[in-house]
Design a protein around this motif. Structure first.
Motif, PDB file in Angstrom:
ATOM      1  N   THR A  57       2.600   2.400   6.146  1.00 40.28           N
ATOM      2  CA  THR A  57       2.520   3.299   4.895  1.00 40.28           C
ATOM      3  C   THR A  57       2.779   5.000   5.285  1.00 40.28           C
ATOM      4  O   THR A  57       3.333   5.229   4.697  1.00 40.28           O
ATOM      5  CB  THR A  57       1.350   2.892   4.077  1.00 40.28           C
ATOM      6  OG1 THR A  57       1.741   3.807   2.818  1.00 40.28           O
ATOM      7  CG2 THR A  57      -0.288   3.333   4.740  1.00 40.28           C
ATOM      8  N   LYS A  97      -4.636   2.038  -4.415  1.00 41.29           N
ATOM      9  CA  LYS A  97      -5.031   1.143  -3.327  1.00 41.29           C
ATOM     10  C   LYS A  97      -6.061   0.214  -3.443  1.00 41.29           C
ATOM     11  O   LYS A  97      -5.383  -1.076  -2.642  1.00 41.29           O
ATOM     12  CB  LYS A  97      -5.468   2.136  -2.252  1.00 41.29           C
ATOM     13  CG  LYS A  97      -4.905   3.417  -1.297  1.00 41.29           C
ATOM     14  CD  LYS A  97      -4.041   3.478  -1.264  1.00 41.29           C
ATOM     15  CE  LYS A  97      -3.157   4.281  -0.006  1.00 41.29           C
ATOM     16  NZ  LYS A  97      -1.895   3.916   0.810  1.00 41.29           N
ATOM     17  N   THR A 151       0.823  -1.134  -0.333  1.00 43.84           N
ATOM     18  CA  THR A 151       0.036  -0.578  -0.289  1.00 43.84           C
ATOM     19  C   THR A 151       0.500   1.121   0.364  1.00 43.84           C
ATOM     20  O   THR A 151       0.210   2.294  -0.064  1.00 43.84           O
ATOM     21  CB  THR A 151      -0.968   0.333   1.046  1.00 43.84           C
ATOM     22  OG1 THR A 151      -1.456   0.666   0.863  1.00 43.84           O
ATOM     23  CG2 THR A 151      -0.143   0.144   2.388  1.00 43.84           C
ATOM     24  N   THR A 191      -4.490  -4.167   8.188  1.00 47.54           N
ATOM     25  CA  THR A 191      -4.655  -3.105   7.767  1.00 47.54           C
ATOM     26  C   THR A 191      -4.160  -1.825   8.230  1.00 47.54           C
ATOM     27  O   THR A 191      -3.432  -1.349   8.274  1.00 47.54           O
ATOM     28  CB  THR A 191      -6.519  -2.700   7.258  1.00 47.54           C
ATOM     29  OG1 THR A 191      -6.598  -3.363   6.819  1.00 47.54           O
ATOM     30  CG2 THR A 191      -6.608  -1.991   6.409  1.00 47.54           C
ATOM     31  N   ALA A 231      -3.442  -2.953  -3.984  1.00 47.96           N
ATOM     32  CA  ALA A 231      -2.783  -3.465  -3.173  1.00 47.96           C
ATOM     33  C   ALA A 231      -3.106  -4.430  -2.276  1.00 47.96           C
ATOM     34  O   ALA A 231      -2.943  -5.220  -1.895  1.00 47.96           O
ATOM     35  CB  ALA A 231      -2.095  -1.949  -2.180  1.00 47.96           C
ATOM     36  N   SER A 284      -8.301   1.439   3.752  1.00 49.08           N
ATOM     37  CA  SER A 284      -7.116   2.097   3.344  1.00 49.08           C
ATOM     38  C   SER A 284      -6.763   3.307   2.133  1.00 49.08           C
ATOM     39  O   SER A 284      -6.151   3.385   1.901  1.00 49.08           O
ATOM     40  CB  SER A 284      -6.069   0.943   2.819  1.00 49.08           C
ATOM     41  OG  SER A 284      -6.554   0.306   1.536  1.00 49.08           O
ATOM     42  N   ASN A 285      -8.373   2.675   1.603  1.00 44.27           N
ATOM     43  CA  ASN A 285      -8.757   4.187   0.579  1.00 44.27           C
ATOM     44  C   ASN A 285      -8.925   6.016   0.397  1.00 44.27           C
ATOM     45  O   ASN A 285      -8.880   6.580   0.271  1.00 44.27           O
ATOM     46  CB  ASN A 285      -9.632   4.019  -0.203  1.00 44.27           C
ATOM     47  CG  ASN A 285      -9.492   4.711  -1.792  1.00 44.27           C
ATOM     48  OD1 ASN A 285      -8.881   4.908  -2.996  1.00 44.27           O
ATOM     49  ND2 ASN A 285     -11.147   5.182  -1.376  1.00 44.27           N
TER      50      ASN A 285
END
Length: 677
Positions: A163, A316, A101, A156, A319, A341-342
């Motif tokens: 990240t 994203k 990511t 996540t 990933a 995660s977006n």
């Protein structure tokens, strides 16, 4: 008095501004929920409507403080609610996802910035770091659906820290290079400051927190303020170390994770205030940044905004897809990863503002970032809501059916000093899905002082009811006047069909008493329910290690599964690792059950069968440890003569230790039920 001039746009009076924001927090989710729009979207859109680019009722500076607190609070809760055992078990998966990511959006973004948008390499790398970072904006959704401790959520959240840290380090390096400070001294300062930061947050703060909770266990307001102080102090340390405060807030959550049980009143207060106030302020603050006029600023602005949004979404999603393919996750699980995660917000804003200030990014990128934030937040909310609903339904279908017998926990109370600890333990072992209240019982002897003691008992029960109510558990206070305390407890347990009894013990045994004393002896001998006899000298959340001692053949008892599940519940909310002592055959069965079923527990197996020399275990139990002894009633499968001596040994040689003695549930025959209580 208010005058009409104070209602001119933008609003300036703090009372009017706060009133408007609270109304927005209340109304926006309620209105949009009728159209099946997630409440998060409602708050962001409401912020855009009342913000400077909308009706211009509120300026961004009006909510800066609360929205900053909300962001830090959101990251803190993510660290606090994460399953540390699963986090350690799945740290490789978190690292893999964190690498994906970060690297995929960073690589794509750099190439698009350089070859597609015509930026230089420094600007392209900085632009790409905005795509690589993300904010756990939709974390409240997975928390609301009860899947915050699911494996994909855990990895996540872990990947988010990886990240975001890397993206913010890229920002620091690019900014240092632009300002001419990228030299050996820069790297030395960064590495040393990060090392000091990690040591203070993960080593020093837990030590201080354990001391604080141990000595101020009853000060609920002080505990909450202490936690807030830890969050903001950690955020400040992160800023001093050269990274964003959100990293410090998350690390504070990890530092306090084992010290705040998930069923405790403190945890309930933390979640309630965060979800009701601070996090909505942050979401409204995100909405205040949205400027829909970007869509009407010409083709160049639209091209930049569209390109940034597509790159962010594709990076994203790629990933999440790669992580799904490698680890074999389902489509809903992949969508949870993508949804969480977006969304772009905090770190993205930090990067674009720094880049704009340094002249590395132009106004088109600044406007495009706002559009990207809006679209990614909208998509993340819808995807996470749908996937969380499906995943929660799937998990519910996998859960074993609830036994026909409802869980009912009885807590006899007599000593005001142990009241809170007994209630906390009862709340801790209570199954979240159980709709039954806790039953607090006070038995008053039927004599000349009964009326006076009944008044005192009612005050004591009211205090216990208030303490349990802070955890949002139902409580039923019971008074019983009886000629014998033990018979009052036993009769009440039978009348209510109680399944568990949590009872305190002062740790003293006289020469004429067989086990604990006349009251406890009678309760143990004349009931079939699982009983937890406790002597808790320190709060359970400050326990460093748990030592569990199991007699031979304990796995053959009818109540084996029930006490193992109760042990699991206690372990998951206190310490991460349990030291099990017993015969190899018993330990194997217990270990398999604790490890294989969710949520799993880390165990250390210690074969032990020298029960005649039970005191050798004293060197295994420290003052800050919790000893759990699984005992057995007479004439049961795991009963042995030496078990009768254990309470006396605990009284004499474990005076400074906290312990719980389990008496597993038994199936009593009809004759037993008809003779005796």
């Amino acid at each position: 008095m208010f005058s009409f001039s104070e209602f001119t746009r933008p609003l300036t009076d703090p009372v009017i501004i706060l009133s408007l924001i609270v109304v927005v927090i209340l109304v926006a989710p309620l209105v949009l929920s009728r159209f099946k729009v997630p409440g998060i979207i409602g708050l962001i859109l409401a912020g855009a409507l009342v913000g400077p680019k909308g009706l211009n009722l509120i300026q961004g500076t009006d909510t800066t403080l609360f929205s900053t607190v909300g962001l830090l609070y959101l990251m803190f809760l993510a660290g606090l609610e994460i399953d540390l055992i699963d986090f350690r078990k799945n740290q490789r998966k978190s690292i893999v996802f964190g690498a994906f990511t970060f690297l995929i959006p960073q690589t794509i973004g750099t190439l698009v910035g350089y070859y597609g948008l015509g930026f230089n390499w420094a600007s392209s790398v900085l632009l790409a770091s905005m795509f690589a970072s993300h904010t756990l904006l939709t974390y409240p959704i997975v928390s609301r659906f009860g899947i915050a401790r699911h494996e994909v959520v855990t990895i996540t959240v872990g990947g988010t820290i990886i990240t975001d840290t890397l993206a913010l380090l890229v920002l620091a390096v690019i900014a240092g290079a632009a300002e001419g400070e990228l030299n050996m001294l820069f790297w030395v300062k960064l590495i040393v400051s990060l090392g000091i930061f990690m040591g203070l947050v993960l080593v020093v703060i837990p030590w201080i927190a354990r001391w604080f909770f141990r000595n101020l266990a009853s000060e609920s307001i002080s505990q909450y303020l202490f936690v807030l102080a830890v969050v903001f102090f950690s955020a400040m340390l992160a800023r001093l170390a050269g990274v964003e405060p959100i990293i410090g807030a998350f690390m504070a959550g990890l530092a306090l994770n084992r010290l705040i049980p998930h069923s405790s009143p403190l945890m309930n207060r933390l979640e309630f205030i965060g979800q009701a106030l601070f996090i909505p302020f942050f979401l409204i603050g995100v909405g205040l940044l949205v400027d829909l006029r970007v869509f009407f600023m010409g083709s160049q602005a639209l091209i930049v905004a569209g390109t940034m949004t597509v790159v962010a979404l594709f990076g994203k999603w790629s990933a999440a897809w790669a992580t799904q393919r490698i680890f074999g996750y389902s489509v809903p699980e992949r969508n949870i990863i993508f949804g969480l995660s977006n969304s772009q917000a905090a770190a993205t804003l930090a990067a674009v503002l720094v880049g704009y200030r340094l002249g590395l990014l132009n106004e088109s990128v600044l406007n495009g970032t706002i559009v990207m934030i809006l679209i990614t937040c909208l998509i993340s909310s819808f995807v996470t809501e749908a996937a969380a609903r499906r995943l929660a339904t799937t998990e519910a279908e996998r859960t074993p059916p609830t036994p026909e017998k409802s869980e009912r926990i009885l807590v006899p109370i007599a000593n005001p000093e142990t009241l809170d600890q007994l209630v906390d333990l009862a709340v801790m072992i209570k199954q979240p899905a159980s709709a039954e209240p806790l039953y607090l019982l006070s038995v008053v002897l039927d004599n000349s002082e009964a009326a006076e003691r009944l008044v005192t008992a009612r005050k004591l029960l009211e205090k216990g009811r208030q303490h349990a109510a802070a955890t949002e558990n139902g409580v039923q206070a019971l008074h019983r006047v009886d000629f014998n305390v033990a018979s009052g407890i036993i009769r009440t347990a039978k009348e209510l069909l109680v399944t568990q009894i949590v009872i305190g013990w002062n740790g003293r045994v006289s020469a004429t008493e067989r086990l604990f004393g006349s009251v406890l002896d009678n309760v143990v001998q004349k009931t079939s329910q699982m009983i937890l006899v406790t002597k808790l000298l320190r709060p359970l959340n400050t326990v460093r290690k748990m030592v569990v001692v199991v007699p031979p053949d304990a796995e053959w008892e009818p109540g084996f599964v029930a006490w193992v599940e109760t042990l699991r519940t206690i372990c998951r909310q206190t310490v991460g690792k349990v030291h099990l002592f017993g015969t190899e055959s018993s330990l194997k069965v217990i270990d398999n059950r604790l490890r294989e079923e969710k949520p799993s527990v880390d165990t250390v197996l210690r074969p032990f069968d020298d029960w005649e020399n039970f005191l050798i275990l004293a060197r295994e139990v420290g003052v800050e440890d919790l000893l759990i002894l699984v005992n057995a009633r007479a004439r049961t499968l795991s009963y042995h003569d030496y078990l009768d001596r254990l309470p006396r040994l605990l009284s004499q040689y474990f005076e400074e230790n906290s312990f719980i003695i389990f008496y597993p549930e038994q199936q009593r025959n009809t004759a037993d039920e008809l003779t005796g209580y």
